[in-house]
Design a protein around this motif. Structure first.
Motif, PDB file in Angstrom:
ATOM      1  N   ARG A  24       0.810  -1.207   0.000  1.00 58.04           N
ATOM      2  CA  ARG A  24       0.000   0.000   0.000  1.00 58.04           C
ATOM      3  C   ARG A  24       0.854   1.274   0.000  1.00 58.04           C
ATOM      4  O   ARG A  24       0.335   2.370  -0.022  1.00 58.04           O
ATOM      5  CB  ARG A  24      -0.911   0.025   1.236  1.00 58.04           C
ATOM      6  N   ASP A  25       2.149   1.116   0.127  1.00 55.20           N
ATOM      7  CA  ASP A  25       2.994   2.277   0.385  1.00 55.20           C
ATOM      8  C   ASP A  25       4.358   2.112  -0.287  1.00 55.20           C
ATOM      9  O   ASP A  25       5.390   2.113   0.363  1.00 55.20           O
ATOM     10  CB  ASP A  25       3.160   2.412   1.909  1.00 55.20           C
ATOM     11  N   PHE A  26       4.325   1.925  -1.597  1.00 50.47           N
ATOM     12  CA  PHE A  26       5.551   1.642  -2.332  1.00 50.47           C
ATOM     13  C   PHE A  26       6.205   2.919  -2.863  1.00 50.47           C
ATOM     14  O   PHE A  26       5.532   3.902  -3.135  1.00 50.47           O
ATOM     15  CB  PHE A  26       5.223   0.778  -3.545  1.00 50.47           C
ATOM     16  N   SER A  27       7.515   2.891  -3.020  1.00 50.73           N
ATOM     17  CA  SER A  27       8.217   3.967  -3.713  1.00 50.73           C
ATOM     18  C   SER A  27       9.541   3.383  -4.194  1.00 50.73           C
ATOM     19  O   SER A  27       9.996   2.368  -3.658  1.00 50.73           O
ATOM     20  CB  SER A  27       8.492   5.144  -2.770  1.00 50.73           C
ATOM     21  N   PRO A  28      10.180   4.010  -5.185  1.00 48.48           N
ATOM     22  CA  PRO A  28      11.478   3.499  -5.635  1.00 48.48           C
ATOM     23  C   PRO A  28      12.485   3.431  -4.480  1.00 48.48           C
ATOM     24  O   PRO A  28      13.289   2.509  -4.418  1.00 48.48           O
ATOM     25  CB  PRO A  28      11.912   4.523  -6.687  1.00 48.48           C
TER      26      PRO A  28
ATOM     27  N   ASN B  86       4.668  -6.281  -9.192  1.00 45.29           N
ATOM     28  CA  ASN B  86       5.054  -5.641  -7.934  1.00 45.29           C
ATOM     29  C   ASN B  86       6.541  -5.310  -7.900  1.00 45.29           C
ATOM     30  O   ASN B  86       7.091  -5.034  -6.850  1.00 45.29           O
ATOM     31  CB  ASN B  86       4.703  -6.562  -6.749  1.00 45.29           C
ATOM     32  N   TRP B  87       7.160  -5.317  -9.044  1.00 45.31           N
ATOM     33  CA  TRP B  87       8.584  -5.080  -9.138  1.00 45.31           C
ATOM     34  C   TRP B  87       8.884  -3.590  -9.336  1.00 45.31           C
ATOM     35  O   TRP B  87       8.053  -2.733  -9.057  1.00 45.31           O
ATOM     36  CB  TRP B  87       9.131  -5.944 -10.273  1.00 45.31           C
ATOM     37  N   ASP B  88      10.074  -3.260  -9.857  1.00 46.56           N
ATOM     38  CA  ASP B  88      10.485  -1.865  -9.990  1.00 46.56           C
ATOM     39  C   ASP B  88      10.953  -1.549 -11.404  1.00 46.56           C
ATOM     40  O   ASP B  88      10.730  -2.336 -12.325  1.00 46.56           O
ATOM     41  CB  ASP B  88      11.566  -1.520  -8.954  1.00 46.56           C
ATOM     42  N   GLU B  89      11.644  -0.414 -11.549  1.00 40.59           N
ATOM     43  CA  GLU B  89      12.016   0.072 -12.891  1.00 40.59           C
ATOM     44  C   GLU B  89      12.886  -0.907 -13.679  1.00 40.59           C
ATOM     45  O   GLU B  89      12.972  -0.812 -14.894  1.00 40.59           O
ATOM     46  CB  GLU B  89      12.698   1.437 -12.802  1.00 40.59           C
ATOM     47  N   ARG B  90      13.537  -1.855 -13.007  1.00 41.61           N
ATOM     48  CA  ARG B  90      14.359  -2.819 -13.736  1.00 41.61           C
ATOM     49  C   ARG B  90      13.529  -3.627 -14.730  1.00 41.61           C
ATOM     50  O   ARG B  90      14.037  -4.081 -15.751  1.00 41.61           O
ATOM     51  CB  ARG B  90      15.075  -3.753 -12.751  1.00 41.61           C
TER      52      ARG B  90
ATOM     53  N   CYS C  17       6.384  -0.243  -7.695  1.00 42.80           N
ATOM     54  CA  CYS C  17       7.315   0.727  -7.098  1.00 42.80           C
ATOM     55  C   CYS C  17       7.159   2.127  -7.678  1.00 42.80           C
ATOM     56  O   CYS C  17       7.444   3.112  -7.018  1.00 42.80           O
ATOM     57  CB  CYS C  17       8.753   0.265  -7.276  1.00 42.80           C
ATOM     58  N   GLU C  18       6.709   2.187  -8.936  1.00 39.85           N
ATOM     59  CA  GLU C  18       6.540   3.485  -9.588  1.00 39.85           C
ATOM     60  C   GLU C  18       5.162   4.082  -9.308  1.00 39.85           C
ATOM     61  O   GLU C  18       4.990   5.294  -9.313  1.00 39.85           O
ATOM     62  CB  GLU C  18       6.712   3.335 -11.103  1.00 39.85           C
ATOM     63  N   ARG C  19       4.186   3.192  -9.081  1.00 36.96           N
ATOM     64  CA  ARG C  19       2.803   3.647  -8.909  1.00 36.96           C
ATOM     65  C   ARG C  19       2.448   3.949  -7.467  1.00 36.96           C
ATOM     66  O   ARG C  19       1.438   4.586  -7.192  1.00 36.96           O
ATOM     67  CB  ARG C  19       1.829   2.592  -9.451  1.00 36.96           C
ATOM     68  N   GLY C  20       3.256   3.416  -6.527  1.00 36.24           N
ATOM     69  CA  GLY C  20       2.975   3.675  -5.119  1.00 36.24           C
ATOM     70  C   GLY C  20       2.167   2.586  -4.434  1.00 36.24           C
ATOM     71  O   GLY C  20       2.025   2.590  -3.223  1.00 36.24           O
ATOM     72  N   PHE C  21       1.601   1.678  -5.191  1.00 32.26           N
ATOM     73  CA  PHE C  21       0.891   0.525  -4.618  1.00 32.26           C
ATOM     74  C   PHE C  21       0.877  -0.584  -5.658  1.00 32.26           C
ATOM     75  O   PHE C  21       1.155  -0.344  -6.830  1.00 32.26           O
ATOM     76  CB  PHE C  21      -0.536   0.887  -4.176  1.00 32.26           C
TER      77      PHE C  21
END
Ligand code: MG
Length: 219
Positions: free
Chosen positions: A57-61, A126-130, A151-155
């Motif tokens: 619920r609280d994602f960030s790079p 649910n991964w990141d920019e990679r 990670c980019e969307r925040g959730f």
């Protein structure tokens, strides 16, 4: 109602870490002069993955990279008390390279089939920019109208908002979208709860299951 969009999970569905998470870690550590047994690393890293669940619920790079750093440090701790940032970065970057992955069988054929049928495709991860870099390296980015990365969307998955956002940006109703993924809870139950269709992926040929689902859901 026919299927107008297919959403794919990334790791464990379209992309498979190769030869294993532990082996990728061990390869980089060896390059830095630290021989570490890959089976033990594999076990230690996998055990820590569920840590990410608390951030859905609280994602960030920043949170993402910090969490991977902590998982890395804890995984290598028995052999390296202070592995340092340079080594962590090398391990982190190894998972942005295509040689650390294999594609699921039938991936390109399946994506081409969707394109020919006029069915849109997206990745929900649910991964990141990679992930953007890996998809591009495999030449798959051109098949996806969107790549939704937690990670980019925040959730991320299993949050209903993540699925609803994907449907809205892809301009389809939830009932017109099919989610394919290897996680019964995050990919299937969560998608079904917001009205999407879902198919649990168990290593089958991607083209075969897409064809089955799209033909079955045809009007
Ligand atoms: Mg997966």
């Amino acid at each position: 109602m026919g299927i107008r969009a297919v959403f794919f999970d990334a790791e464990g569905t379209l992309l498979h870490i190769y030869p294993s998470v532990g082996a990728v870690y061990a390869r980089v550590l060896a390059e830095f002069g630290h021989p570490v047994p890959e089976e033990e690393l594999e076990r230690r890293v996998r055990k820590r993955w569920p840590e990410f669940k608390r951030y859905f619920r609280d994602f960030s790079p920043e949170i993402c990279r910090r969490t991977w750093r902590r998982i890395f440090r804890e995984a290598v701790e028995p052999w390296l008390a202070d592995p340092g940032e340079e080594l962590f970065s090398a391990v982190y970057e190894a998972f942005a390279r295509p040689d650390s992955f294999r594609l699921a069988p039938g991936t390109e054929e399946g994506l081409r089939f969707l394109r020919e049928r006029g069915v849109k495709a997206a990745v929900l991860s649910n991964w990141d920019e990679r992930l953007f870099r890996v998809l591009e390296a495999f030449g798959l980015d051109r098949y996806f109208e969107r790549v939704f990365v937690a990670c980019e969307r925040g959730f991320g998955k299993p949050e209903p908002e993540f699925y609803l956002l994907a449907c809205a940006e892809m301009a389809v109703q939830p009932g017109e979208a099919l989610m394919i993924g290897d996680d019964p809870e995050l990919d299937c139950e969560a998608a079904l709860r917001v009205g999407l269709r879902a198919r649990l992926y168990r290593g089958e040929d991607i083209f075969r299951i897409i064809k089955e689902e799209v033909d079955e859901g045809a009007p």
